[in-house]
Design an enzyme around this catalytic site. Structure first.
Site, PDB file in Angstrom:
ATOM      1  N   LYS A   1      10.957  36.954  45.976  1.00 23.58           N
ATOM      2  CA  LYS A   1      10.818  37.578  44.675  1.00 23.58           C
ATOM      3  C   LYS A   1      11.413  38.973  44.672  1.00 23.58           C
ATOM      4  O   LYS A   1      11.271  39.739  45.619  1.00 23.58           O
ATOM      5  CB  LYS A   1       9.345  37.602  44.262  1.00 23.58           C
ATOM      6  CG  LYS A   1       8.977  36.294  43.573  1.00 23.58           C
ATOM      7  CD  LYS A   1       7.532  35.970  43.701  1.00 23.58           C
ATOM      8  CE  LYS A   1       7.279  35.509  45.115  1.00 23.58           C
ATOM      9  NZ  LYS A   1       5.865  35.335  45.389  1.00 23.58           N
TER      10      LYS A   1
ATOM     11  N   GLU B   1       4.307  23.451  46.733  1.00 30.91           N
ATOM     12  CA  GLU B   1       3.099  24.301  46.789  1.00 30.91           C
ATOM     13  C   GLU B   1       2.399  24.255  45.437  1.00 30.91           C
ATOM     14  O   GLU B   1       3.006  23.895  44.423  1.00 30.91           O
ATOM     15  CB  GLU B   1       3.481  25.739  47.138  1.00 30.91           C
ATOM     16  CG  GLU B   1       4.425  26.383  46.133  1.00 30.91           C
ATOM     17  CD  GLU B   1       4.150  27.860  45.896  1.00 30.91           C
ATOM     18  OE1 GLU B   1       2.969  28.229  45.768  1.00 30.91           O
ATOM     19  OE2 GLU B   1       5.119  28.626  45.828  1.00 30.91           O
TER      20      GLU B   1
END
Ligand code: PSU
Ligand code: MN
Length: 308
Positions: free
Chosen positions: A169, A35
């Site tokens: 995360k 990405e």
């Protein structure tokens, strides 16, 4: 349904593959999608973003696979970038999630950096089955009020691609993220590890549904998928030497989340990442680089195994 619908991902004339990515795919060699949000101004501050791009690409090459960085340039989806295109991506400021792909094309966005959701969609369209990132987006803390759930989760559930990440995360709501993935039908695997990683730390304290020991098993889980288009999430803990101690990260996350009150939508993740960097005096950056490089290497090993 209209007759002339032109799906962004089905129009090969608008889809740009770099020469090396096109050649590797044509010859059935291993390719790993990467990405580009993580390499833009939204992911890491300069010059760490350029370092991250270089080390992730090299990690893929070192395992004998070809890296394919995804981005939107001049309104067209790209996989694999020239050095000039990479420079544009490093300066990118516009985040492209999967739903933004058709808008970026319709409005001919100059530079759009792709998140996990847009990148797995592009990888699927190009016939790339393995994708590496740092950490995926997930269910945000307080989502029961805000409704903030990353499109990354539905994209992984709807494209037959293996996503390799260091978990989600740590500032997210990890128990709810795991619940969401379960509901969405995504197999979640732990690479040589029993725990769902929390990005900067090796374990969130939450068990990962299935531990795996080798590349071939990961390939087989995708191959035997229960639905035609469901992907796989492979979680890889950050290398031990690069881990940020949990005692440290807990206070940092609390401060970063407090500071982010009032920030909404796609701006949340870049904002919180920036605060974490400040609160750790930059210590989060080498950790982020180390896990991204490690994920790229494991993804490349899986992509190579898939060609065997
Ligand atoms: N992990 C990082 N840095 C990032 C991201 C993840 O270490 O910049 C990006 C990824 O592109 C991911 C996106 O797909 O954040 C999720 O954003 P959101 O929470 O708005 O869905
Ligand atoms: Mn969001």
């Amino acid at each position: 349904m209209t007759d002339n619908a032109e799906f962004v991902l089905s129009d090969s004339a608008e889809f740009v593959l770099s020469d090396d990515v096109a050649r590797a795919l044509g010859e059935g060699r291993a390719v790993v999608a990467l990405e580009s949000t993580i390499f833009s101004t939204l992911g890491l501050p300069a010059p760490a973003n350029a370092d991250a791009l270089a080390v992730c690409k090299q990690a893929v090459l070192d395992q004998g696979a070809t890296p394919a960085v995804a981005a939107i340039l001049d309104g067209r989806p790209h996989l694999g970038l020239t050095p000039d295109e990479e420079k544009r991506v490093l300066q990118g400021t516009r985040k492209v999630a999967e739903r933004d792909l058709p808008v970026a094309r319709a409005q001919k966005w100059d530079v759009g950096v792709t998140t996990v959701s847009a990148t797995v969609a592009l990888a699927h369209a190009a016939g790339i089955s393995v994708f590496a990132t740092g950490g995926i987006g997930g269910v945000h803390r307080g989502s029961e009020i805000t409704g903030d759930i990353s499109a990354d989760l539905d994209a992984i559930a709807n494209h037959p691609v293996i996503t390799v990440s260091a978990g989600a995360k740590a500032f997210l709501d990890l128990p709810r993220t795991l619940e969401y993935l379960e509901t969405a039908g995504v197999p979640v695997l732990g690479w040589l590890h029993d725990w769902f990683p929390a990005f900067y730390t090796r374990s969130s304290g939450l068990p990962v549904p299935h531990r795996v020991e080798d590349e071939q098993t990961v390939c087989d889980v995708l191959r035997y998928r229960a639905r035609p288009n469901t992907g796989v999430l492979l979680t890889v803990p950050i290398p031990e030497a690069d881990e940020i101690p949990e005692s440290r990260i807990t206070a940092v996350l609390a401060a970063a989340l407090k500071a982010s009150a009032g920030v909404t939508g796609p701006a949340v993740t870049p904002y919180v990442l920036g605060r974490i960097e400040k609160e750790t005096d930059g210590e989060s950056i080498p950790a982020n680089l180390a896990l991204a490089r490690n994920n790229a290497a494991i993804a490349a090993r899986i992509a190579v195994a898939m060609t065997k």
